[in-house]
Design an enzyme around this catalytic site. Structure first.
Site, PDB file in Angstrom:
ATOM      1  N   LYS A   1      34.370  15.460 -32.293  1.00 55.54           N
ATOM      2  CA  LYS A   1      35.723  15.021 -31.923  1.00 55.54           C
ATOM      3  C   LYS A   1      36.699  15.505 -32.987  1.00 55.54           C
ATOM      4  CE  LYS A   1      38.207  10.708 -30.828  1.00 55.54           C
ATOM      5  NZ  LYS A   1      38.075   9.231 -30.770  1.00 55.54           N
TER       6      LYS A   1
ATOM      7  N   SER B   1      39.190   7.155 -26.337  1.00 57.39           N
ATOM      8  CA  SER B   1      39.894   8.363 -26.741  1.00 57.39           C
ATOM      9  C   SER B   1      38.971   9.576 -26.909  1.00 57.39           C
ATOM     10  CB  SER B   1      40.620   8.092 -28.054  1.00 57.39           C
ATOM     11  OG  SER B   1      39.678   7.866 -29.092  1.00 57.39           O
TER      12      SER B   1
ATOM     13  N   SER C   1      36.381   3.629 -27.972  1.00 56.85           N
ATOM     14  CA  SER C   1      36.628   5.056 -27.750  1.00 56.85           C
ATOM     15  C   SER C   1      35.390   5.931 -27.613  1.00 56.85           C
ATOM     16  CB  SER C   1      37.516   5.620 -28.865  1.00 56.85           C
ATOM     17  OG  SER C   1      38.843   5.235 -28.644  1.00 56.85           O
TER      18      SER C   1
END
Lengths: 481, 481
Positions: free
Chosen positions: B77, B152, B176
């Site tokens: 990420k 997210s 997330s």
């Protein structure tokens, strides 16, 4: 009306550590701009603070020396504000749990009757990180982050000070203590020690505090005194004219020797303090506290008392001898080798000829290469009449300070400084001199006692200064009885 | 060639020598090219990954040994630092920023010879539940491009789900990792707070953030955790507890487990009815199998999302203060002579997206004088109560079962105009973050709307072993439930 000033100090001490408070970069910020920086001190994305244990130790040392309560579980807080020299956009500080609480600082204030000892209570001491520095050049502002993250200890005193002299003495005492402990270099010109003062005045004898004014950034002991003198007068004048004092912050103009109001921010800052979530609480254990205690030099204020009250030294001697642990250690070792009665003699050596020589030669404090054993020997050589103070101070001391491999006695012998004439020879010499001046002897006998010194001088001349003047003195008096 | 189901199978082939790391990387690169429309990656490191794969192949040739993650293709990420690679946080603020250091988790992956194939899209600064708040555009759901993959860490979930990498790292502050895993039908693990170092993870809310792992195979997730977890000198909040083996023992009929579910969670009006009945069926099946599954009461379900948003935005308001355009990152162009405040305002207004600004403002507000106690202090009290309650439940039960999200994946744009609705969807996931507990979402179900959804398991602090074992058991029976 009589007025009394009420003063408290806020002192920022830069702690002596190899690295910064929360990162491994060097804490030395006197180098080229932006050479001691790292991803952490520049607040790069994803970095976290790493607490420097050494900074904790330094703060604890000062706390212990000031009889403060040491906080065992230490938390940090974030103080939020924007400024280009503040990389994270917040300063990590201790808002809620200062590392040291309470305690006091011993100060010495000059009075007509001599030096008076006072204790000034400390409110708290807390750790925080310093910010970088803005440099303004050619219409541009540049930022140097070398100082960003350097550990600071903020010390806040209670308003126990009542005159500019006391405030100056307090600052002096703190600077002396941090240097003694090795906690900070205490250098005010370079900003390692910074001072803000809070001052108000009130009618003498009343207890209610007046409205305080803060004077920021006083960077010498002298400026603290002068700024306070001015400000106290200003406040008294205003109050006597019926103008109330408003709480505000002032600066000090060194050139004009006045304090002036600083521009107020349009809004009072809301720093939105909250607990720093990036640092686990730091626990100071009993064993850590014990080992810090062990590393500390003997208590400076206790030594001051002992030297004055038990060894009979004057304030100034005690003050100078307790300036550094090395001097204390040297002095203590000498006392052990000689006797407490020799305290004054040792002090005279250390603060007289030794300090004088060190002032003009690049040698280590407190006595270059001279060892306590050598000084003790030197003192004994004089006491037993082997050599004179003058010869020892002028001719034996310098090579010893410079590290000669010879002992004081060997050195004296090599330099021909042993008091050559023994008592018998000296007596012969005295007789010879006295014999040559019967008139003077008559005058002496008829009451002109001052001539004694003249006779001694003549004998000294004759022996080329090698003889012990004390001894000559005794011999002449004997002869002229 | 196609990709492998898990590391074990892959490694068996690597040792036999009928496949190379280079072939596997190429296969992933082909699939990435084929799924470009998903917009799962922000930056792809194709050449570099191939280069590294060849080097690893050469080493295997020589030494015939494998490390724990040799040749395993990871995506990370884009809030996790990888030295000398872009680190954007999916924000205009950092669109051109490259990290000078690697996160500890990345460092540890690389030490075990993992190959990082690219950085994965996400909501800006990990703030969002849909990966729609990205400067680089939204990521699409791999099974239906009209839907969001969750957030997210939507890029991470989409990439693993679509086999664009074998495993991926994400970050989980309030769900997330688990929520996008739930939406995309894969495993998403958020370990205990402090199990994985946060050094190198861009901070959103420091006391909540935790790196998480996406995968399709529970043993792979366990291996990855074993590699990246553990104490770290760069993160004082990382737990000093040693890393144990997290490999779930494959036991199809384990001894009776003691599990619980929150009655209020299953009865919550926001929970999709079909999802609720699926979970109830699972509970019945477990009971049939001889396990204990008790309903427990939890009184704070409706206040945990509000408390979570107060505390995380407060921390975020400080954590994002460093993005000021002074040292790195986006800086707005301003007129010559513009004030410092204007520079800050323009830079931060232009550099941050809407959701990030919303949270910074919210966080600044709740920490402001006069509101602090009503919001921040209150929310901290809620957090403590939640943690105590969680401790009470998980002291008695091995795991809590609950939905990961009240609905299956929603349509792109569906919740963009209603942030509060978006926030309240987090009610099931923020529980674990508020209490710092390990939690996992495992793909057990498929909705009649065609989209997958998962079951969330939450265990006691540092009970990752039990959490993964329970997850493995349920996954192994997934099809029969």
């Amino acid at each position: 009306m009589e007025w009394e000033a009420v003063i408290g100090l806020e002192l920022h001490v830069q702690l002596l550590t190899a690295s910064k408070l929360f990162s491994a970069d060097a804490a030395d910020f006197t180098t080229e701009p932006n050479t001691h920086i790292s991803a952490i001190s520049l607040a790069h994305p994803g970095t976290l603070p790493r607490l420097n244990r050494k900074a904790i130790e330094q703060a604890v040392k000062l706390g212990l020396a000031c009889h403060a309560e040491i906080t065992r579980i230490n938390y940090f807080d974030r103080k939020n504000y924007f400024y280009p020299d503040l990389p994270k956009g917040y300063q990590i500080t201790q808002h809620h749990t200062p590392i040291c609480k309470g305690g006091y600082l011993t100060i010495y204030v000059e009075h007509a009757s001599g030096m008076v000892r006072k204790t000034i209570r400390i409110h708290h001491m807390h750790l925080e990180e310093d910010a970088g520095k803005l440099l303004h050049r050619e219409h541009h502002a540049w930022v140097d982050f070398n100082r960003a993250g350097v550990p600071l200890l903020e010390i806040v005193t209670e308003p126990d000070l009542h005159s500019p002299e006391e405030a100056a003495a307090c600052l002096t005492a703190l600077r002396r203590l941090v240097r003694y402990l090795g906690v900070s270099d205490g250098n005010m010109e370079e900003g390692s020690l910074r001072c803000d003062v809070n001052v108000s005045v009130r009618p003498a004898g009343t207890q209610t505090l007046g409205t305080k004014v803060e004077i920021k950034n006083l960077n010498s002991v002298r400026f603290v005194r002068k700024a306070l003198e001015y400000e106290i007068n200003r406040q008294i004048t205003e109050l006597e004219q019926g103008i109330p004092i408003a709480q505000h912050t002032r600066g000090y103009d060194e050139q004009r020797n006045i304090t002036y109001p600083q521009r107020q921010k349009e809004m009072a800052h809301d720093y939105r303090y909250f607990p720093e979530p990036d640092l686990a609480p730091f626990v100071i254990t009993d064993s850590m506290l014990g080992s810090i205690h062990q590393q500390m030099p003997p208590s400076q204020e206790l030594l001051m008392d002992t030297y004055q009250n038990e060894l009979g030294l004057g304030f100034s001697e005690a003050w100078q001898l307790t300036e550094s642990p090395a001097t204390v250690q040297f002095f203590t070792e000498n006392l052990r080798l000689l006797s407490p009665a020799a305290a004054k003699t040792i002090a005279n050596w250390l603060l007289g000829p030794i300090r004088a020589y060190l002032n003009s030669h690049p040698l280590q404090e407190p006595a270059g290469h001279l060892t306590p054993g050598q000084l003790a020997e030197l003192i004994q050589l004089i006491e037993n009449g082997t050599t004179t103070f003058t010869a020892a101070a002028q001719q034996l001391l310098p090579p010893l300070l410079e590290g000669t491999p010879l002992s004081p006695a060997q050195l004296a012998e090599q330099l021909g400084l042993h008091n050559q004439p023994d008592k018998q020879e000296l007596l012969a010499c005295v007789d010879e001199i006295l014999h040559a001046m019967p008139d003077k002897i008559k005058q002496y006998r008829s009451g002109k006692k001052g001539l004694l010194g003249y006779f001694v001088g003549e004998v000294m001349k004759k022996t080329q200064g090698k003889a012990n003047p004390q001894l000559i003195h005794e011999l002449i008096r004997e002869r002229l009885k | 060639m196609s990709v492998f189901r898990n590391v074990q199978e892959y490694h068996a082939h690597l040792l036999v020598g009928d496949v190379t790391c280079e072939q596997v990387v190429s296969a992933y690169l082909d699939r990435i090219a084929l799924h470009k429309h998903l917009n799962a990656f922000i930056h792809l490191y194709a050449e570099e990954a191939l280069h590294r794969a060849r080097a690893i192949d050469a080493r295997i040739q020589r030494e015939r040994t494998l490390k724990r993650l040799t040749g395993v293709v990871f995506g990370i990420k884009d809030v996790i630092a990888y030295a000398h690679h872009p680190l954007t946080a999916a924000s205009r603020m950092l669109k051109d920023f490259r990290s000078v250091y690697s996160a500890t988790a990345v460092e540890r992956l690389l030490q075990e010879e993992a190959i990082i194939i690219g950085s994965l899209n996400c909501d800006e600064f990990a703030m969002g539940s849909s990966t729609e708040n990205s400067w680089f555009g939204p990521t699409l759901h791999p099974l239906n491009p009209d839907y969001v993959p969750g957030g997210s860490s939507g890029g991470s979930a989409a990439a693993v789900s679509a086999d664009l990498c074998m495993l991926a790292l994400g970050s989980d502050t309030g769900g997330s990792v688990r929520q996008p895993a739930d939406f995309c039908g894969i495993i998403g693990l958020k370990p205990t707070y402090g199990r994985i170092s946060r050094h190198g993870l861009i901070a959103y809310a420091s006391s909540f953030d935790q790196i998480g792992i996406f995968g399709k195979d529970i043993a792979d997730v366990a291996t990855t955790l074993e590699v990246i977890a553990g104490p770290d000198e760069f993160d004082s909040t990382a737990s000093p507890l040693p890393v144990e083996s997290y490999q779930p023992v494959n036991n199809p009929e384990p001894p009776s487990m003691k599990l619980a579910y929150m009655k209020e969670a299953l009865d919550h009006p926001s929970l999709d009815r079909e999802m609720k009945s699926n979970i109830e069926k699972l509970i019945d099946w477990l009971i049939q199998k001889g396990h204990i599954v008790d309903a427990v009461h939890f009184n704070y379900l409706d206040v945990i999302a509000p408390a979570y948003y107060v505390l995380t935005t407060a921390e975020a308001s400080a954590n994002l203060a460093r993005y000021d355009g002074v040292r790195y990152g986006y800086r707005a162009s301003t007129e010559e002579g513009a004030s410092l405040d204007i520079c800050y305002q323009k830079t931060r207004s232009e550099g941050f997206g809407k959701e990030v600004k919303r949270r910074i403002l919210l966080g600044t507000y709740v920490l402001s004088e006069g509101y602090y106690d009503a919001y921040y202090t209150k929310a901290q009290q809620v957090r403590r109560l939640v943690a105590e309650e969680a401790y009470r439940i998980l002291h008695e039960y091995t795991c809590l079962l609950m939905p990961t999200f009240p609905t299956t994946a929603f349509r792109l744009g569906e919740n963009m105009d209603d942030p509060v609705k978006m926030y309240l969807g987090d009610l099931y996931t923020v529980f674990a973050n508020l209490a710092g507990l390990p939690a996992i979402s495992i793909p057990l179900f498929r909705h009649s709307n065609g989209l997958p959804f998962g079951l969330q398991l939450v265990a006691g602090r540092f009970q990752e072993k039990k959490l993964l074992e329970t997850a493995a058991y349920l996954l192994s029976h997934g099809s029969t439930i």
